[in-house]
Write an enzyme that holds these catalytic residues in place. Sequence first.
Site, PDB file in Angstrom:
ATOM      1  N   HIS A   1      10.190 -23.905   9.378  1.00  0.00           N
ATOM      2  CA  HIS A   1       9.188 -24.633  10.165  1.00  0.00           C
ATOM      3  C   HIS A   1       7.777 -24.494   9.607  1.00  0.00           C
ATOM      4  O   HIS A   1       6.989 -25.431   9.702  1.00  0.00           O
ATOM      5  CB  HIS A   1       9.181 -24.129  11.612  1.00  0.00           C
ATOM      6  CG  HIS A   1      10.380 -24.569  12.387  1.00  0.00           C
ATOM      7  ND1 HIS A   1      10.452 -24.489  13.763  1.00  0.00           N
ATOM      8  CD2 HIS A   1      11.572 -25.099  11.986  1.00  0.00           C
ATOM      9  CE1 HIS A   1      11.626 -24.957  14.177  1.00  0.00           C
ATOM     10  NE2 HIS A   1      12.331 -25.311  13.121  1.00  0.00           N
TER      11      HIS A   1
ATOM     12  N   HIS B   1       7.355 -31.012  10.573  1.00  0.00           N
ATOM     13  CA  HIS B   1       6.729 -29.738  10.219  1.00  0.00           C
ATOM     14  C   HIS B   1       5.704 -29.914   9.104  1.00  0.00           C
ATOM     15  O   HIS B   1       4.704 -29.195   9.053  1.00  0.00           O
ATOM     16  CB  HIS B   1       7.790 -28.712   9.826  1.00  0.00           C
ATOM     17  CG  HIS B   1       8.779 -28.444  10.921  1.00  0.00           C
ATOM     18  ND1 HIS B   1       8.390 -27.911  12.126  1.00  0.00           N
ATOM     19  CD2 HIS B   1      10.104 -28.690  11.014  1.00  0.00           C
ATOM     20  CE1 HIS B   1       9.458 -27.805  12.902  1.00  0.00           C
ATOM     21  NE2 HIS B   1      10.510 -28.286  12.262  1.00  0.00           N
TER      22      HIS B   1
ATOM     23  N   CYS C   1       3.105  -3.165   4.073  1.00  0.00           N
ATOM     24  CA  CYS C   1       2.230  -2.060   4.482  1.00  0.00           C
ATOM     25  C   CYS C   1       2.912  -1.372   5.660  1.00  0.00           C
ATOM     26  O   CYS C   1       4.111  -1.540   5.858  1.00  0.00           O
ATOM     27  CB  CYS C   1       0.815  -2.544   4.797  1.00  0.00           C
ATOM     28  SG  CYS C   1       0.646  -3.665   6.197  1.00  0.00           S
TER      29      CYS C   1
ATOM     30  N   ASP D   1       0.868  -1.182   0.000  1.00  0.00           N
ATOM     31  CA  ASP D   1       0.000   0.000   0.000  1.00  0.00           C
ATOM     32  C   ASP D   1       0.909   1.238   0.000  1.00  0.00           C
ATOM     33  O   ASP D   1       2.129   1.127  -0.181  1.00  0.00           O
ATOM     34  CB  ASP D   1      -0.993  -0.034   1.167  1.00  0.00           C
ATOM     35  CG  ASP D   1      -0.331   0.165   2.520  1.00  0.00           C
ATOM     36  OD1 ASP D   1       0.918   0.249   2.580  1.00  0.00           O
ATOM     37  OD2 ASP D   1      -1.064   0.238   3.529  1.00  0.00           O
TER      38      ASP D   1
ATOM     39  N   THR E   1       2.604  -1.836   8.924  1.00  0.00           N
ATOM     40  CA  THR E   1       3.018  -2.781   9.966  1.00  0.00           C
ATOM     41  C   THR E   1       3.241  -4.198   9.462  1.00  0.00           C
ATOM     42  O   THR E   1       3.849  -5.008  10.166  1.00  0.00           O
ATOM     43  CB  THR E   1       1.915  -2.874  11.038  1.00  0.00           C
ATOM     44  OG1 THR E   1       0.714  -3.338  10.383  1.00  0.00           O
ATOM     45  CG2 THR E   1       1.659  -1.528  11.706  1.00  0.00           C
TER      46      THR E   1
HETATM   47  C1  RB5 Z   1      -2.031   2.580   6.645  1.00  0.00           C
HETATM   48  O1  RB5 Z   1      -2.032   3.762   7.382  1.00  0.00           O
HETATM   49  C2  RB5 Z   1      -1.812   1.383   7.580  1.00  0.00           C
HETATM   50  O2  RB5 Z   1      -2.933   1.168   8.354  1.00  0.00           O
HETATM   51  C3  RB5 Z   1      -1.455   0.156   6.761  1.00  0.00           C
HETATM   52  O3  RB5 Z   1      -0.330   0.408   6.004  1.00  0.00           O
HETATM   53  C4  RB5 Z   1      -1.128  -1.107   7.535  1.00  0.00           C
HETATM   54  O4  RB5 Z   1      -0.181  -0.851   8.532  1.00  0.00           O
HETATM   55  C5  RB5 Z   1      -2.255  -1.907   8.024  1.00  0.00           C
HETATM   56  O5  RB5 Z   1      -2.076  -2.986   8.610  1.00  0.00           O
END
Ligand code: RB5
Length: 145
Positions: free
Chosen positions: A97, A132, A64, A7, A66
């Site tokens: 694994h 595994h 993204c 994203d 996180t």
């Molecule tokens: C975008 O602001 C953020 O929410 C997205 O990149 C991601 O971290 C969602 O899991």
Amino acid sequence: MIAIGADHAGYEIKEKIKTLLKTMGLEFQDFGTNSTESTDYPDYAHLVAQSVGAGKSEYGILVCGTGIGMSIVANKHNGVRASNVESVDAARLAREHNDANVLALGARLTPWEKAQEIVKTFLTARFEGGRHQRRIDKIHTLTNL
Ligand code: RB5
């Protein structure tokens, strides 16, 4: 073939990963996004996970903010085992694994120096099989419920 997607938060890391894959001599398909303009991570996670689930790509890499949203979406697809990874050790173990086939990275939590080591490790570590494999089989069946 490696499917790659991000994203807006992951766009810049995705571009760096493409350069890394080229230097590693690996083919990839970029499913977007193509700028830092705000967008929705499920749109790209679905495309990458579809490609992996259908066997068109051996691995997927999603970025993204996180890595969490991307991994949640990707794991809804049959045959996909996505791991949200923040360390090199976790990248290695996800392959050895868990036979993970999609790597989800958090651009806001993982500096590029570490992210590139995670990508290299994920793409070179090998699934160990054995006990595994039995556990992987149980992921994809509902017969134990
Ligand atoms: C975008 O602001 C953020 O929410 C997205 O990149 C991601 O971290 C969602 O899991």
